[in-house]
Design a protein around this motif. Structure first.
Motif, PDB file in Angstrom:
ATOM      1  N   TYR A 242      37.908  38.230  29.333  1.00  9.75           N
ATOM      2  CA  TYR A 242      38.653  39.030  30.311  1.00  9.75           C
ATOM      3  C   TYR A 242      37.959  38.983  31.680  1.00  9.75           C
ATOM      4  O   TYR A 242      38.597  38.770  32.715  1.00  9.75           O
ATOM      5  CB  TYR A 242      38.779  40.483  29.830  1.00  9.75           C
ATOM      6  CG  TYR A 242      39.664  41.315  30.738  1.00  9.75           C
ATOM      7  CD1 TYR A 242      41.043  41.353  30.541  1.00  9.75           C
ATOM      8  CD2 TYR A 242      39.135  42.018  31.813  1.00  9.75           C
ATOM      9  CE1 TYR A 242      41.865  42.086  31.386  1.00  9.75           C
ATOM     10  CE2 TYR A 242      39.945  42.750  32.670  1.00  9.75           C
ATOM     11  CZ  TYR A 242      41.313  42.786  32.448  1.00  9.75           C
ATOM     12  OH  TYR A 242      42.122  43.499  33.295  1.00  9.75           O
ATOM     13  N   THR A 243      36.614  39.163  31.671  1.00 13.68           N
ATOM     14  CA  THR A 243      35.850  39.212  32.925  1.00 13.68           C
ATOM     15  C   THR A 243      35.966  37.911  33.714  1.00 13.68           C
ATOM     16  O   THR A 243      36.215  37.916  34.924  1.00 13.68           O
ATOM     17  CB  THR A 243      34.365  39.511  32.628  1.00 13.68           C
ATOM     18  OG1 THR A 243      34.280  40.742  31.890  1.00 13.68           O
ATOM     19  CG2 THR A 243      33.561  39.653  33.906  1.00 13.68           C
ATOM     20  N   ILE A 244      35.788  36.778  33.034  1.00  5.03           N
ATOM     21  CA  ILE A 244      35.828  35.472  33.714  1.00  5.03           C
ATOM     22  C   ILE A 244      37.223  35.186  34.277  1.00  5.03           C
ATOM     23  O   ILE A 244      37.364  34.730  35.409  1.00  5.03           O
ATOM     24  CB  ILE A 244      35.408  34.342  32.747  1.00  5.03           C
ATOM     25  CG1 ILE A 244      33.889  34.368  32.545  1.00  5.03           C
ATOM     26  CG2 ILE A 244      35.819  32.968  33.273  1.00  5.03           C
ATOM     27  CD1 ILE A 244      33.397  33.374  31.531  1.00  5.03           C
ATOM     28  N   THR A 245      38.264  35.465  33.489  1.00  5.16           N
ATOM     29  CA  THR A 245      39.627  35.188  33.941  1.00  5.16           C
ATOM     30  C   THR A 245      39.930  35.955  35.224  1.00  5.16           C
ATOM     31  O   THR A 245      40.479  35.417  36.183  1.00  5.16           O
ATOM     32  CB  THR A 245      40.660  35.560  32.853  1.00  5.16           C
ATOM     33  OG1 THR A 245      40.263  34.975  31.614  1.00  5.16           O
ATOM     34  CG2 THR A 245      42.046  35.038  33.194  1.00  5.16           C
TER      35      THR A 245
ATOM     36  N   TYR B 145      37.908  34.901  38.655  1.00  5.04           N
ATOM     37  CA  TYR B 145      38.396  33.731  39.395  1.00  5.04           C
ATOM     38  C   TYR B 145      39.807  33.929  39.959  1.00  5.04           C
ATOM     39  O   TYR B 145      40.497  32.971  40.266  1.00  5.04           O
ATOM     40  CB  TYR B 145      38.336  32.487  38.509  1.00  5.04           C
ATOM     41  CG  TYR B 145      36.933  31.967  38.368  1.00  5.04           C
ATOM     42  CD1 TYR B 145      36.407  31.058  39.282  1.00  5.04           C
ATOM     43  CD2 TYR B 145      36.116  32.414  37.355  1.00  5.04           C
ATOM     44  CE1 TYR B 145      35.109  30.606  39.178  1.00  5.04           C
ATOM     45  CE2 TYR B 145      34.809  31.971  37.236  1.00  5.04           C
ATOM     46  CZ  TYR B 145      34.315  31.060  38.150  1.00  5.04           C
ATOM     47  OH  TYR B 145      33.027  30.621  38.046  1.00  5.04           O
ATOM     48  N   GLY B 146      40.227  35.206  40.059  1.00  2.00           N
ATOM     49  CA  GLY B 146      41.455  35.493  40.791  1.00  2.00           C
ATOM     50  C   GLY B 146      42.737  35.476  39.986  1.00  2.00           C
ATOM     51  O   GLY B 146      43.824  35.559  40.550  1.00  2.00           O
ATOM     52  N   ASN B 147      42.640  35.358  38.655  1.00  6.24           N
ATOM     53  CA  ASN B 147      43.852  35.400  37.832  1.00  6.24           C
ATOM     54  C   ASN B 147      44.309  36.843  37.642  1.00  6.24           C
ATOM     55  O   ASN B 147      43.484  37.764  37.614  1.00  6.24           O
ATOM     56  CB  ASN B 147      43.583  34.756  36.470  1.00  6.24           C
ATOM     57  CG  ASN B 147      43.416  33.252  36.587  1.00  6.24           C
ATOM     58  OD1 ASN B 147      44.373  32.521  36.785  1.00  6.24           O
ATOM     59  ND2 ASN B 147      42.172  32.792  36.499  1.00  6.24           N
ATOM     60  N   ASN B 148      45.638  37.026  37.510  1.00  9.48           N
ATOM     61  CA  ASN B 148      46.142  38.388  37.383  1.00  9.48           C
ATOM     62  C   ASN B 148      45.860  38.969  35.995  1.00  9.48           C
ATOM     63  O   ASN B 148      45.422  38.277  35.083  1.00  9.48           O
ATOM     64  CB  ASN B 148      47.650  38.457  37.722  1.00  9.48           C
ATOM     65  CG  ASN B 148      48.495  37.600  36.788  1.00  9.48           C
ATOM     66  OD1 ASN B 148      48.165  37.395  35.625  1.00  9.48           O
ATOM     67  ND2 ASN B 148      49.601  37.092  37.304  1.00  9.48           N
ATOM     68  N   ARG B 149      46.126  40.271  35.886  1.00  7.15           N
ATOM     69  CA  ARG B 149      45.794  41.003  34.659  1.00  7.15           C
ATOM     70  C   ARG B 149      46.559  40.459  33.462  1.00  7.15           C
ATOM     71  O   ARG B 149      46.035  40.387  32.347  1.00  7.15           O
ATOM     72  CB  ARG B 149      46.109  42.486  34.882  1.00  7.15           C
ATOM     73  CG  ARG B 149      45.599  43.396  33.795  1.00  7.15           C
ATOM     74  CD  ARG B 149      45.620  44.847  34.253  1.00  7.15           C
ATOM     75  NE  ARG B 149      45.360  45.717  33.132  1.00  7.15           N
ATOM     76  CZ  ARG B 149      46.294  46.193  32.331  1.00  7.15           C
ATOM     77  NH1 ARG B 149      47.561  45.862  32.544  1.00  7.15           N
ATOM     78  NH2 ARG B 149      46.002  46.989  31.323  1.00  7.15           N
TER      79      ARG B 149
END
Length: 253
Positions: A161-164, A167-171
């Motif tokens: 969850y933290t890495i995704t 790098y600017g990916n949405n929830r």
């Protein structure tokens, strides 16, 4: 079938790890510090030793697993350099506000985040293989490995969850990958009921993945954790992450 049940426990722990990661709010720097420590612990105490055991053959005096480790580190480094998104400028961090922290990250950065999270899903799939294979070897071995994997998967869910998000990916994307990461151990355990994967191949993948994770932890996640809040608490979180993984791997062995 016991292996599948244990993998279901890993499924729940992965989701709990992801839930904790997304509920941290303004303590994001502490989360990133902890995530970096967990990743370093996974690389040093779990992935590399396992890769060395599975792919010990040497090429020009160096074990194949360690060559793949260097390749994994360099591949992600070259990719980041090529798309010119490495965020090594302290001023950039200082400008980030909580609501728009990810605004500097374009599609290439998001792609790296998704690739990293996808690699973590692959790692969780192998955790499932480990559970299944261990139960094939005997229930005592299986139980010990299972305890380690279930504890370990909290860290996997947390990191995915933290890495995704980093790098600017949405929830929604982060939650989708978290779901995939949670299902992976169950899938891996189920696959071992059907066939086994060549150990040499697994060793090479683990070596490559270890290099990949180490790069993200040291080059991206730690600088991001320390720049807005260069605090001792963040450093303590990193040390706690390493110590936690040492404890988990020690219990497993």
């Amino acid at each position: 079938m016991t292996a599948i049940l244990v993998a279901a426990g890993a499924f729940l722990m992965t989701l709990i790890g992801g839930y904790v990661a997304q509920r941290t709010g303004d303590r994001r720097h502490l989360v990133l510090g902890l995530a970096a420590g967990l990743m370093l612990g996974v690389v040093a105490f779990d992935l590399l030793p396992e890769a060395m055991r599975a792919a010990p053959d040497e090429i020009h005096g160096v074990p194949q697993a360690l060559l793949m480790f260097a390749v994994g580190f360099l591949v992600i480094h070259i990719v980041e350099r090529a798309v010119a998104i490495h965020r090594g400028h302290e001023g950039e961090y200082a400008e980030h506000t909580h609501g728009h922290r990810h605004s500097h990250h374009g599609p290439q950065a998001q792609g790296i985040g998704l690739t990293a999270a996808g690699a973590l899903v692959g790692h969780s799939l192998m955790d499932g293989f480990a559970i299944g294979a261990a139960f094939q070897a005997g229930s005592t071995v299986g139980t010990v490995v299972a305890i380690a994997v279930v504890a370990h998967d909290f860290a996997d869910g947390f990191n995915t969850y933290t890495i995704t998000r980093l790098y600017g990916n949405n929830r929604r994307r982060a939650l989708t990958l978290l779901g995939a990461d949670a299902l992976a151990p169950v899938t891996g355990a189920a696959i071992t009921l059907l066939f086994t994967i060549p150990e040499q191949l697994l060793g090479l993948y683990l070596g490559f993945f270890a290099g990949f994770l180490l790069y993200l932890a040291t080059s991206d996640i730690l600088p991001e954790a320390h720049s807005p809040h260069p605090s001792r608490t963040t450093l303590l979180c990193t040390l706690a992450g390493v110590a936690f993984m040492w404890l988990v791997i020690g219990l497993a062995s």
